[in-house]
Design a protein around this motif. Structure first.
Motif, PDB file in Angstrom:
ATOM      1  N   LEU A  77       0.821  -1.208   0.000  1.00  0.00           N
ATOM      2  CA  LEU A  77       0.000   0.000   0.000  1.00  0.00           C
ATOM      3  C   LEU A  77       0.860   1.265   0.000  1.00  0.00           C
ATOM      4  O   LEU A  77       0.573   2.220  -0.715  1.00  0.00           O
ATOM      5  CB  LEU A  77      -0.937  -0.006   1.216  1.00  0.00           C
ATOM      6  N   VAL A  78       1.918   1.277   0.816  1.00  0.00           N
ATOM      7  CA  VAL A  78       2.792   2.447   0.871  1.00  0.00           C
ATOM      8  C   VAL A  78       3.504   2.640  -0.464  1.00  0.00           C
ATOM      9  O   VAL A  78       3.648   3.778  -0.949  1.00  0.00           O
ATOM     10  CB  VAL A  78       3.806   2.313   2.028  1.00  0.00           C
ATOM     11  N   THR A  79       3.949   1.551  -1.078  1.00  0.00           N
ATOM     12  CA  THR A  79       4.593   1.660  -2.390  1.00  0.00           C
ATOM     13  C   THR A  79       3.611   2.177  -3.433  1.00  0.00           C
ATOM     14  O   THR A  79       3.952   3.044  -4.255  1.00  0.00           O
ATOM     15  CB  THR A  79       5.156   0.298  -2.827  1.00  0.00           C
ATOM     16  N   MET A  80       2.386   1.669  -3.395  1.00  0.00           N
ATOM     17  CA  MET A  80       1.347   2.159  -4.309  1.00  0.00           C
ATOM     18  C   MET A  80       1.042   3.637  -4.059  1.00  0.00           C
ATOM     19  O   MET A  80       0.806   4.404  -4.994  1.00  0.00           O
ATOM     20  CB  MET A  80       0.085   1.320  -4.164  1.00  0.00           C
ATOM     21  N   LEU A  81       1.056   4.035  -2.787  1.00  0.00           N
ATOM     22  CA  LEU A  81       0.831   5.447  -2.447  1.00  0.00           C
ATOM     23  C   LEU A  81       1.884   6.340  -3.091  1.00  0.00           C
ATOM     24  O   LEU A  81       1.566   7.352  -3.727  1.00  0.00           O
ATOM     25  CB  LEU A  81       0.847   5.617  -0.924  1.00  0.00           C
ATOM     26  N   THR A  82       3.155   5.972  -2.920  1.00  0.00           N
ATOM     27  CA  THR A  82       4.229   6.816  -3.449  1.00  0.00           C
ATOM     28  C   THR A  82       4.232   6.829  -4.976  1.00  0.00           C
ATOM     29  O   THR A  82       4.460   7.877  -5.587  1.00  0.00           O
ATOM     30  CB  THR A  82       5.595   6.348  -2.925  1.00  0.00           C
ATOM     31  N   ILE A 118      -1.856   5.503   4.682  1.00  0.00           N
ATOM     32  CA  ILE A 118      -1.269   6.210   5.819  1.00  0.00           C
ATOM     33  C   ILE A 118      -1.740   5.606   7.131  1.00  0.00           C
ATOM     34  O   ILE A 118      -0.942   5.316   8.030  1.00  0.00           O
ATOM     35  CB  ILE A 118      -1.598   7.708   5.739  1.00  0.00           C
ATOM     36  N   SER A 119      -3.041   5.384   7.262  1.00  0.00           N
ATOM     37  CA  SER A 119      -3.570   4.804   8.495  1.00  0.00           C
ATOM     38  C   SER A 119      -3.052   3.388   8.719  1.00  0.00           C
ATOM     39  O   SER A 119      -2.639   3.030   9.830  1.00  0.00           O
ATOM     40  CB  SER A 119      -5.106   4.786   8.450  1.00  0.00           C
ATOM     41  N   ILE A 120      -3.084   2.576   7.676  1.00  0.00           N
ATOM     42  CA  ILE A 120      -2.664   1.176   7.814  1.00  0.00           C
ATOM     43  C   ILE A 120      -1.178   1.089   8.129  1.00  0.00           C
ATOM     44  O   ILE A 120      -0.757   0.268   8.966  1.00  0.00           O
ATOM     45  CB  ILE A 120      -2.991   0.392   6.528  1.00  0.00           C
ATOM     46  N   ALA A 160       4.870   7.412   4.939  1.00  0.00           N
ATOM     47  CA  ALA A 160       3.474   7.839   4.947  1.00  0.00           C
ATOM     48  C   ALA A 160       3.305   9.195   5.627  1.00  0.00           C
ATOM     49  O   ALA A 160       2.557  10.056   5.146  1.00  0.00           O
ATOM     50  CB  ALA A 160       2.613   6.779   5.649  1.00  0.00           C
ATOM     51  N   VAL A 161       4.000   9.408   6.735  1.00  0.00           N
ATOM     52  CA  VAL A 161       3.886  10.672   7.474  1.00  0.00           C
ATOM     53  C   VAL A 161       4.470  11.826   6.667  1.00  0.00           C
ATOM     54  O   VAL A 161       3.920  12.939   6.669  1.00  0.00           O
ATOM     55  CB  VAL A 161       4.565  10.550   8.848  1.00  0.00           C
ATOM     56  N   VAL A 162       5.582  11.588   5.966  1.00  0.00           N
ATOM     57  CA  VAL A 162       6.168  12.640   5.130  1.00  0.00           C
ATOM     58  C   VAL A 162       5.185  13.044   4.036  1.00  0.00           C
ATOM     59  O   VAL A 162       4.999  14.238   3.755  1.00  0.00           O
ATOM     60  CB  VAL A 162       7.508  12.176   4.517  1.00  0.00           C
ATOM     61  N   GLU A 163       4.535  12.073   3.403  1.00  0.00           N
ATOM     62  CA  GLU A 163       3.530  12.381   2.379  1.00  0.00           C
ATOM     63  C   GLU A 163       2.379  13.195   2.986  1.00  0.00           C
ATOM     64  O   GLU A 163       1.899  14.162   2.384  1.00  0.00           O
ATOM     65  CB  GLU A 163       2.998  11.093   1.763  1.00  0.00           C
ATOM     66  N   LEU A 164       1.947  12.801   4.172  1.00  0.00           N
ATOM     67  CA  LEU A 164       0.862  13.517   4.854  1.00  0.00           C
ATOM     68  C   LEU A 164       1.242  14.969   5.141  1.00  0.00           C
ATOM     69  O   LEU A 164       0.468  15.894   4.882  1.00  0.00           O
ATOM     70  CB  LEU A 164       0.512  12.796   6.155  1.00  0.00           C
ATOM     71  N   LEU A 165       2.433  15.182   5.692  1.00  0.00           N
ATOM     72  CA  LEU A 165       2.839  16.511   6.120  1.00  0.00           C
ATOM     73  C   LEU A 165       3.286  17.399   4.965  1.00  0.00           C
ATOM     74  O   LEU A 165       3.093  18.608   4.992  1.00  0.00           O
ATOM     75  CB  LEU A 165       3.970  16.407   7.151  1.00  0.00           C
ATOM     76  N   ALA A 166       3.895  16.812   3.948  1.00  0.00           N
ATOM     77  CA  ALA A 166       4.440  17.615   2.852  1.00  0.00           C
ATOM     78  C   ALA A 166       3.382  18.034   1.845  1.00  0.00           C
ATOM     79  O   ALA A 166       3.480  19.101   1.244  1.00  0.00           O
ATOM     80  CB  ALA A 166       5.551  16.842   2.138  1.00  0.00           C
ATOM     81  N   SER A 167       2.377  17.213   1.654  1.00  0.00           N
ATOM     82  CA  SER A 167       1.385  17.477   0.612  1.00  0.00           C
ATOM     83  C   SER A 167       0.266  18.377   1.133  1.00  0.00           C
ATOM     84  O   SER A 167       0.235  18.760   2.303  1.00  0.00           O
ATOM     85  CB  SER A 167       0.788  16.157   0.121  1.00  0.00           C
ATOM     86  N   ARG A 168      -0.653  18.689   0.232  1.00  0.00           N
ATOM     87  CA  ARG A 168      -1.884  19.380   0.610  1.00  0.00           C
ATOM     88  C   ARG A 168      -3.086  18.449   0.495  1.00  0.00           C
ATOM     89  O   ARG A 168      -4.233  18.900   0.558  1.00  0.00           O
ATOM     90  CB  ARG A 168      -2.125  20.591  -0.302  1.00  0.00           C
TER      91      ARG A 168
END
Length: 270
Positions: A77-82, A118-120, A160-168
């Motif tokens: 899931l994290v790889t798919m997210l990125t 992110i949650s998982i 996941a946290v970096v994606e959450l904090l860096a993005s909008r």
């Protein structure tokens, strides 16, 4: 369209098909201007790290049991997210996208994976280090195995946290059912897997000892507690995104309302 409490509510709000600003999916919260390049650079690094960990995991433990573990579901899931986030950034650099009634498919796909991953990822990290990590077993492991555990149960959450904090990217409370549904889906899968005679890679009649369905009451309690924790975690993520946006708007994305001076009307000149 359903009217609710003086506000219009659309069933599309339950899905990832509509949002006011497409730019929220490819701009960083910590940038001025409208260039998608900063977020592209961040996502390129995140995608490289996540893909590297996935390849490392597959190379170290590729066997028929690899896909039965929640850790590896989370890693996928994290790889798919990125990768989906990287796709969004690349497309918005190469083409012009404009706001509309429906989100493009690649943004909807990214947003759906974002809500879940992110949650998982954070939940997997918490469960592993609280319930599964055994310091005594760690002493018997090879250093490479330990660092792979750190990567799959720690670095995954950092990505996941970096994606959450860096993005909008927005986080909606209405989307809570998406990560919760995946969590319950895995619990159901583990029960069906046990009933069908499935085992872990060591031959034990369970995937995780803490989720041993031979003790149905305890396993059910673990599932219920995990679901409650996942709901709380999603609320924390929502609150974090809310604070991220408020802080970004007040400090970084400020807008000046000072209007330029206009020349005096010629008809008023005496």
């Amino acid at each position: 369209m359903v009217k609710c409490s003086r506000k219009s509510f659309s069933l599309s709000n339950l899905w990832v098909s509509s949002h006011d600003k497409l730019s929220d999916f490819y701009l960083s919260s910590w940038q001025r201007g409208e260039s998608p390049v900063p977020m592209l650079a961040v996502r390129l690094i995140l995608a490289a790290v996540a893909t590297g960990i996935l390849i490392w995991s597959l190379a170290s433990a590729l066997n028929p049991y690899w896909l039965v573990y929640l850790t590896n579901w989370g890693l996928l899931l994290v790889t798919m997210l990125t990768l989906s986030g990287l796709l969004v950034s690349c497309i918005t650099i190469c083409t012009t996208v404009s706001d509309g009634a429906e989100l493009p498919w690649f943004i909807s796909m990214y947003w759906f994976i974002y809500n879940i991953a992110i949650s998982i990822a954070i939940m997997i990290t918490a469960l592993y280090w609280i319930l599964l990590f055994d310091p005594e077993q760690r002493e018997e492991e090879a250093p490479a195995d330990f660092w792979l555990d750190v990567a799959t149960h720690g670095v995954n959450s950092c990505i996941a946290v970096v994606e959450l904090l860096a993005s909008r990217t927005p986080v909606r409370l209405l989307h809570m059912y998406q990560p919760l549904g995946v969590g319950l889906w895995y619990a159901a899968f583990s029960g069906v897997y046990y009933a069908a005679g499935g085992t872990d890679s060591l031959g034990n009649p369970f995937i995780y000892e803490v989720l041993d369905w031979r003790q149905g009451t305890r396993a059910g309690a673990v599932v219920a507690a995990s679901a409650a924790c996942l709901i709380i975690l999603y609320l924390v993520i929502w609150g974090t995104a809310f604070c991220r946006d408020k802080l970004s708007l007040s400090i970084i994305r400020t807008t000046s309302h000072t209007l330029p001076m206009t020349p005096q009307d010629a008809h008023q000149i005496v």
